[in-house]
Structures are given as structure tokens and as C-alpha cells.
Write an enzyme that holds these catalytic residues in place. Sequence first.
Site, PDB file in Angstrom:
ATOM      1  N   LEU A  55      -5.515 -16.101  -4.237  1.00  0.00           N
ATOM      2  CA  LEU A  55      -5.633 -16.985  -3.081  1.00  0.00           C
ATOM      3  C   LEU A  55      -4.568 -16.687  -2.040  1.00  0.00           C
ATOM      4  CD1 LEU A  55      -6.053 -20.280  -5.091  1.00  0.00           C
ATOM      5  CD2 LEU A  55      -7.627 -19.670  -3.258  1.00  0.00           C
ATOM      6  N   CYS A  56      -4.913 -16.876  -0.764  1.00  0.00           N
ATOM      7  CA  CYS A  56      -3.913 -16.968   0.312  1.00  0.00           C
ATOM      8  C   CYS A  56      -4.411 -18.040   1.269  1.00  0.00           C
ATOM      9  CB  CYS A  56      -3.677 -15.627   0.998  1.00  0.00           C
ATOM     10  SG  CYS A  56      -5.050 -15.034   1.980  1.00  0.00           S
ATOM     11  N   ARG A  57      -4.060 -17.940   2.530  1.00  0.00           N
ATOM     12  CA  ARG A  57      -4.459 -18.997   3.461  1.00  0.00           C
ATOM     13  C   ARG A  57      -5.940 -18.910   3.820  1.00  0.00           C
ATOM     14  NH1 ARG A  57      -4.593 -19.390   8.960  1.00  0.00           N
ATOM     15  NH2 ARG A  57      -3.711 -17.316   9.128  1.00  0.00           N
ATOM     16  N   MET A  64      -7.240 -20.848   0.850  1.00  0.00           N
ATOM     17  CA  MET A  64      -6.967 -22.265   0.626  1.00  0.00           C
ATOM     18  C   MET A  64      -7.747 -23.164   1.579  1.00  0.00           C
ATOM     19  SD  MET A  64      -5.127 -22.698  -2.009  1.00  0.00           S
ATOM     20  CE  MET A  64      -4.750 -24.433  -1.765  1.00  0.00           C
TER      21      MET A  64
END
Length: 400
Positions: free
Chosen positions: A351-353, A379
Site C-alpha cells: 500500500l501507499c497513498r 489508502m
Amino acid sequence: MSAQSPARWTDPEQQALEERVAAAELAWLSMDVDVQTLRVEIDNFALIHHQLLGPLYARLDELDALVAEAVAARTGRPEDLRRAAEARRQVEELPDLDALFDSVREQSGQEGEAAPPPPAAPERVRPGKEAQRIYRELVRRAHPDLTTDPDEQQRRAAFLARVNEAYAYGDATALGALAAEWSTAPEAAPAVDAPDRGDWLRRRLDWLTAKIAETAAEQVRLEQTPMGELLALAPQDPDRLLEQLAEELLAKAAERQAELERLLGGPASGGHGAAPVGDNGTHPTEPQESHTMFPQIPSSDAAAVPADAALLDVREQDEWDAGHVDGALHIPIGEVIARLGELPDEKLYVLCRVGGRSAQVVQYLVQQGRDAVNVDGGMYAWQGAGRPMVSSTGQEAFVL
């Protein structure tokens, strides 16, 4: 024929000393005014430079990071990943100045009284000619070191502090009022015909010589500071220099923007035109990368990620603190390669932004033979799917 008064005899050596001291005082005062003027101009230049160009530098850093991340996403090479991570680390958000000033006021307030607000920035780098003229005259007349009396030195120093503040803002009206207020006091030096006048003149000359050297060294130091060297590029028109620098930064930003759009809209993205180009962080509908940049890597919708899946969050610390998945492993993208040993052997959902940085990590992990899946939309998609999040602060979690 009337009798004439005899000519007063003067010691030729003392007269020469008087002239040398007067010349040294004039030279030092002129140098000191020049140095104080330079200091004001450098301070003003630095402040206006930061306010005018700071956002442009920040935008350039952000574009550099986005370009590096796009290149790394295309290649997946470790060196490109490292460059992207380093470029991202260099992107620093400006502090919340309003919150900072509020904090300062809270700390310095007395018995509930608010501290005065911070002074406004000067309007120009160099004060106007009338302000310069009055300032020079005031410094020549009121400098503390023109007297040896401690009380008078203190009075003059306090007065010049007010003069310097008015000059820093180029306030010719305030300087004029200060000039009208000023009146000189008797000097503490021995009288011209006093026996110890000669010794005092020699001590005064030695002091002035040392002061001239000290002032010259300070001038060199100021000129060699980064802002001093920048100001020296246009000493006659520093305000125009700031305008030119802004134009150059805007041109560079346009070049970086075009390069980024080329990378996002080229063959690696399937040839469907330029992908949306965001500014890293302000709105979920403006992602910094498109998931179509990474067609070769495994991916999953946020809603389809198993509840017991092993999660790796590669965002930065402030993003993690604002909101993350409880139980996820947090390793910022710039540390992934060095901390590979911490990754679990099972299938890993990254996951990242918005999914760009995580895609880079997944591409690298897959090349290393690891079982990794990119969570499309990052996210933002996780939050949109109603999946649970927590914050490090105990406050309501959100995606930063």
C-alpha cells in the site's frame, strides 16, 4: 595700529594625530554604514526570496520526485528506485506558519495577554534613497562608539536600535522623526589642550584601526553568504533579480511538467494519452500516478484484499501517523531494499497513498522472486471501500 593677539601654539605631532583620528573615524563610520546597509539588504532579500520563490522551489522538488518515481516505475531497477526514494525524501512541506505563530504567542503570553503578531515582511529589498540618506546621517551622528561614556553609549545603542528597525522597513517618515528627536551629548574625550589628549588620540587610533579591520572582515563574510553572493548578481536592482529567478523557476517547472506527462502518457502506459498529473497529496481524484503505468505487476482492488492478508505500507512517517491499516508492516519506500529481511515470506499486499509508490515496490519485489501484489488506489481506495483504519495519535484516522 592695534596690537594683535599671539597665535595659539599647537603641537605638530598632536595635530597630525587629530587629523589621522578624524580620518580613521570617517573611514570606519562609512564602512560600518555600508556593512549595516548590506546586512539589511541581505536579510530583506532572504525573506522576500523565501516568500516569493519558496513555493516554486517546492513545486520543482515535487515534480522532480514525480519524474523520478515515474522512471522507477517503468524500469523497476534498484538504482532508479533509490533515486526516486531520495527525490521523495527531499520534498519537504513548508511549516504551518499560522500554527507556529500561535504556538509562539501561547508560550510568550503573560497572564493571558497575547503576544504581538510577527512583523510584516518589508516591501522591497533596498530601502529608498531618502531613507538611506537619513539613516547614514543618523549613524554618523549617533553611533555608540563615538563616545567613551558608558551611559551615553547605552543611550545611543538603544536609539540606533530604533533607527535600524525603521531602516529595515525603509520607513523614511519614521527615520525623519528619529532625526528630529536626536540630540548629541558632550563627549567624554579629554579636551584638546588637556595633557593626556595625545595618549588618548593614540589609543583611539589603535582602536579605530582594529575596528576597521573587524568591519571589513564582516563585510567579506556577508558578501560570501549564499544570499550575499546571490544579491551580488544584481547589486543595482535586486528586486528585478527576484523576478528573473521566478521566471526561470517557472520555466523549469513547465519543463518538468512536460517530461512527467510524457512519462505518464507514453508507451509504458498503454498509449492511451497522458495520465492525470497530481501534486502529491491534496486530492484523491488527482493521483500522482495512474495504475495503467504498471500493467505487468499483480494488483488487487482494496475491497478484495483478504482481512488476514500481510500488508506492507511504504508511505512516509507522517502519512502513516495520520492513518494506516492496523497490523500492517510500515517500511518507507526509501528503506525497503535495506530492510528486505523484515518482509514476511507469505503473499504481501503493498500500500501507499494512491498506488504509485507501492507499484514501484511490487515491481521490484516480483523481480526478486517475491510474491507481492499492489493495492490499486492505495489508502484512498482502502478508505473509499470502507476498510478500517487507525491513527498513531488516537485521533480519527485519515489519508494524508
